[in-house]
Enzyme design. Structure first.
Site, short mmCIF file in Angstrom:
data_model
loop_
_atom_site.label_atom_id
_atom_site.label_comp_id
_atom_site.label_asym_id
_atom_site.label_seq_id
_atom_site.Cartn_x
_atom_site.Cartn_y
_atom_site.Cartn_z
N SER A 152 0.35 -11.81 -5.80
CA SER A 152 0.84 -11.35 -4.49
C SER A 152 2.17 -12.00 -4.10
O SER A 152 2.32 -13.23 -4.20
CB SER A 152 -0.24 -11.71 -3.46
OG SER A 152 0.34 -11.91 -2.19
N GLY A 153 3.08 -11.18 -3.63
CA GLY A 153 4.36 -11.72 -3.15
C GLY A 153 4.16 -12.61 -1.94
O GLY A 153 4.78 -13.66 -1.80
N LEU A 154 3.24 -12.17 -1.06
CA LEU A 154 2.97 -12.96 0.13
C LEU A 154 2.45 -14.35 -0.24
O LEU A 154 2.96 -15.37 0.24
CB LEU A 154 1.93 -12.24 1.02
CG LEU A 154 1.37 -13.07 2.18
CD1 LEU A 154 2.45 -13.40 3.19
CD2 LEU A 154 0.21 -12.35 2.86
N ASP A 171 3.21 -8.16 -7.79
CA ASP A 171 3.82 -7.55 -6.61
C ASP A 171 5.30 -7.89 -6.69
O ASP A 171 5.71 -8.99 -6.33
CB ASP A 171 3.15 -8.17 -5.38
CG ASP A 171 3.86 -7.83 -4.09
OD1 ASP A 171 4.75 -6.98 -4.12
OD2 ASP A 171 3.49 -8.43 -3.06
N ASP A 225 7.80 -6.71 -5.10
CA ASP A 225 8.56 -6.34 -3.90
C ASP A 225 9.37 -5.06 -4.17
O ASP A 225 8.83 -4.08 -4.61
CB ASP A 225 9.45 -7.51 -3.46
CG ASP A 225 8.62 -8.69 -2.97
OD1 ASP A 225 7.42 -8.49 -2.69
OD2 ASP A 225 9.15 -9.81 -2.88
N LYS A 264 13.10 -7.63 1.44
CA LYS A 264 12.00 -6.97 2.15
C LYS A 264 11.35 -7.91 3.16
O LYS A 264 11.60 -9.13 3.16
CB LYS A 264 10.94 -6.44 1.16
CG LYS A 264 10.41 -7.42 0.12
CD LYS A 264 9.62 -8.60 0.63
CE LYS A 264 8.33 -8.25 1.32
NZ LYS A 264 7.19 -8.24 0.40
N ASN A 280 7.32 -8.61 4.86
CA ASN A 280 5.92 -8.27 4.64
C ASN A 280 5.52 -7.07 5.51
O ASN A 280 5.93 -6.96 6.66
CB ASN A 280 5.03 -9.48 4.94
CG ASN A 280 3.59 -9.20 4.60
OD1 ASN A 280 2.85 -8.62 5.38
ND2 ASN A 280 3.18 -9.61 3.41
N SER A 281 4.66 -6.23 4.95
CA SER A 281 4.31 -4.97 5.62
C SER A 281 3.57 -5.19 6.94
O SER A 281 3.52 -4.29 7.78
CB SER A 281 3.44 -4.13 4.70
OG SER A 281 4.13 -3.90 3.50
N ARG A 318 4.73 1.85 -4.78
CA ARG A 318 4.06 1.60 -3.49
C ARG A 318 4.77 2.35 -2.38
O ARG A 318 5.98 2.16 -2.18
CB ARG A 318 4.05 0.09 -3.25
CG ARG A 318 3.67 -0.33 -1.86
CD ARG A 318 3.34 -1.79 -1.89
NE ARG A 318 3.45 -2.43 -0.61
CZ ARG A 318 3.23 -3.72 -0.41
NH1 ARG A 318 2.90 -4.50 -1.43
NH2 ARG A 318 3.35 -4.25 0.78
N HIS A 322 -0.13 2.14 1.11
CA HIS A 322 -0.41 0.97 1.95
C HIS A 322 -0.57 1.39 3.41
O HIS A 322 0.07 2.34 3.86
CB HIS A 322 0.72 -0.05 1.82
CG HIS A 322 0.27 -1.46 2.15
ND1 HIS A 322 -1.04 -1.81 2.34
CD2 HIS A 322 1.00 -2.61 2.32
CE1 HIS A 322 -1.12 -3.09 2.61
NE2 HIS A 322 0.10 -3.61 2.60
C1 SPV Z 1 1.23 -8.97 -0.91
O1 SPV Z 1 0.12 -9.40 -1.19
O2 SPV Z 1 2.24 -9.64 -0.95
C2 SPV Z 1 1.37 -7.57 -0.51
C3 SPV Z 1 0.28 -6.92 0.15
O3 SPV Z 1 2.43 -7.04 -0.68
S1 SPV Z 1 0.59 -7.08 1.81
O4 SPV Z 1 0.73 -8.43 2.15
O5 SPV Z 1 -0.58 -6.44 2.41
O6 SPV Z 1 1.79 -6.31 2.13
MG MG Z 2 3.92 -8.26 -1.09
#
Ligand code: SPV
Ligand code: MG
Length: 543
Positions: free
Chosen positions: A42-44, A81, A83, A116, A118-119, A155, A186
């Site tokens: 995960s990017g987050l 992920d 991005d 980017k 985070n969503s 995505r 998403h």
């Molecule tokens: C992540 O896990 O970094 C994601 C999913 O991109 S989210 O955080 O839900 O965007």
């Molecule tokens: Mg992410």
């Protein structure tokens, strides 16, 4: 099956599969051990674990490094992920090449702009990428991959940006046409309605992946019935780690003690297990010289060495520098080189100096060093050995230097107690010195013989043609030999504690022989020396 192929199978199978988040090597391992078939890098959480924001503050090469750590320690496929792909189509091409080199099975890129956000943050004000530009990235990725099974997941962020189902479908169609292997749709709302509506319209054009972080209360059956291909549990591993760390360190900061906390923590042994120590233990058996790998050593280094005058005025003999390194350091280096596992020293005179210069050495203190001899230091050293102890113990004097083959052959030799004896003993030079002359069952012969040679006696009363050589200050003990030595010393301590204090090693050997203990002799011809006086010290500098 390699990882990319495994992942493609999960993606295209009729079953609903799961990928669980990991953000570094150890969390990836934990995810695999839990039984997951895929990892979501995960990017987050990777950025959070680095302590930075999910806004491309971490560079893509930093992300690559983490992916490499995760990939190295796991066998299940990883979907990263990625991005927005960290730039335009050209950056994506380079990224795909680097991901494949690291055994990453799949890449998910999202149709937002670099850098980017985070969503789940300010979703509606987030700008989406131009559709054609994003399709170019997908094409570039597909053209770059060398493994046909490497998957590119596109995505769609239209629902996050509040642009509705129509826009989401338009984008998904374009990405599918551009070659995406799957679509990740998403959503940030707490109900699954919009992703279910998407899936109904989408049908089965290609696999669809979802991230039910906000609509987690939806029963699994709903997702199965809708025909989704994969669920990503996107951040639960780091969230649970953060919670646990916060609880522990807050309690620790308050209590300043781990007494009440210890039971709630995993053991250090569990860390070793996760790090793969059991494998290393096995590998050591295969690759390290057998005996050294299982050996521990005790260096007897408590004495001052008054014979050396001013040189040892304020430091022990073992700390004398020879060729730029102290005698003790030289021994430690040599023993490390042959793989001896735990090296300890019994120190006394100038012990602070030893502690300062060799802070990592296990040190046992003989505070009576001024009125005791080596037998007593040995006793202290043996008492300090860990209970669960290795196969062999090497005992050495602290004032000797030797070629590394010498301790190796002593450790490898058969016999429960094995000592090294130099046949080139320095006759005539020993009036002032304490030389351990030995009488053995046989004199040294140049021809090869299988007959074991054993010690008959050691001491200054071994004279004339009885002298077979000089003990070099090194002894190797098997577990049985260690037991015998311990028994003799314990008996002496019990019956005559004063004798134990002044016990010389020669007396110990003679007592062992008297009790019927076989002491094997390995002859050497030089390649060592001890530093008893200034002449020796001079010689040592040319060793
Ligand atoms: C992540 O896990 O970094 C994601 C999913 O991109 S989210 O955080 O839900 O965007
Ligand atoms: Mg992410």
């Amino acid at each position: 099956m390699i990882k990319a192929e495994k992942f493609r199978k999960l993606l295209t199978s009729q079953d609903l599969d799961f990928a669980c988040e990991a953000h570094n090597g150890i969390s990836a391992k934990i995810v695999e051990e839990a039984g997951f078939k895929a990892i979501w890098a995960s990017g987050l959480t990777m950025s959070a674990a680095m302590g930075v924001r999910d806004n491309n503050e971490a560079s893509w090469t930093q992300v690559l490094d983490i992916l490499e750590q995760m990939s190295d320690v796991t066998t299940i496929p990883i979907m990263v992920d990625a991005d927005t792909g960290y730039g335009n189509f050209n950056n994506v091409r380079r990224l795909v090449a680097k991901l494949e080199q690291r055994g990453i099975a799949a890449m998910c890129i999202e149709d937002k702009l670099f850098p980017k956000t985070n969503s789940f943050l300010r979703g509606e004000s987030q700008q989406l990428a131009d559709i054609d530009e994003f399709c170019g990235k997908i094409k570039a990725a597909k053209d770059t991959q060398t493994d046909p099974n490497f998957s590119v997941v596109a995505r769609v962020e239209a629902l996050i940006a509040g642009l509705g189902l129509k826009e989401a479908l338009k984008r998904a169609n374009a990405y599918h046409k551009a070659g995406a292997d799957a679509i990740l749709i998403h959503s940030k709302v707490s109900k699954p309605d919009e992703i279910l509506a998407f899936k109904r319209e989408w049908g089965n054009k290609c696999p669809v992946v979802i991230v039910p972080t906000t609509y987690y209360q939806t029963p699994l059956e709903t997702f199965k019935d809708a025909g989704f291909s994969m669920i990503i549990w996107a951040n639960m591993t780091l969230r649970s780690a953060i919670q646990s760390m916060q609880t522990t360190v807050t309690r620790l900061a308050k209590s300043q003690s781990i007494v009440d906390i210890e039971d709630s923590l995993v053991s250090v042994a569990e860390i070793f297990r996760l790090q793969g120590d059991p494998e290393l233990k096995e590998a050591e058996k295969r690759y390290l010289p057998v005996t050294a790998a299982k050996a521990v050593s005790i260096i007897l280094a408590a004495s001052q060495g008054k014979e050396l005058g001013d040189l040892t005025k304020d430091k022990p003999k073992a700390m004398l520098e020879v060729g730029g390194r102290s005698l003790l350091q030289r021994q430690i280096d040599t023993l490390n080189e042959i793989g001896v596992r735990r090296i300890s020293a019994v120190v006394g005179f100038g012990k602070d100096r030893v502690a300062k210069h060799l802070p990592n050495l296990v040190q046992i203190v003989n505070d009576d060093h001024g009125v005791t001899q080596e037998g007593y230091s040995l006793w202290l050293g043996l008492k300090s050995l860990p209970a669960e102890h290795c196969d062999k113990t090497l005992i050495t004097y602290g004032d000797v230097v030797y070629k590394k083959y010498i301790p190796s052959i002593l450790l490898e030799a058969d016999g429960d107690i094995v000592i090294g004896v130099d046949v080139n003993w320095r006759s005539g030079e020993s009036e002032n010195n304490y030389t351990d002359l030995v009488a053995c069952s046989e004199h040294f012969r140049k021809s090869i013989s299988d007959r074991p040679i054993t010690l008959k006696k050691m001491g200054s009363d071994v004279v004339g043609s009885d002298v077979c050589g000089e003990w070099i200050g090194l002894m190797a003990l098997s577990a049985t030999g260690l037991g015998s030595v311990r028994r003799v010393l314990a008996d002496i301590e019990k019956t005559n504690p004063q004798r134990l204090k002044t016990l010389r090693m020669a007396e110990l050997y003679n007592e062992l022989v008297k009790r019927g203990q076989e002491i094997r002799v390995v002859y050497v011809t030089g390649h060592w020396l001890d530093v008893d006086d200034l002449k020796d010290f001079d010689r040592a500098n040319y060793f």
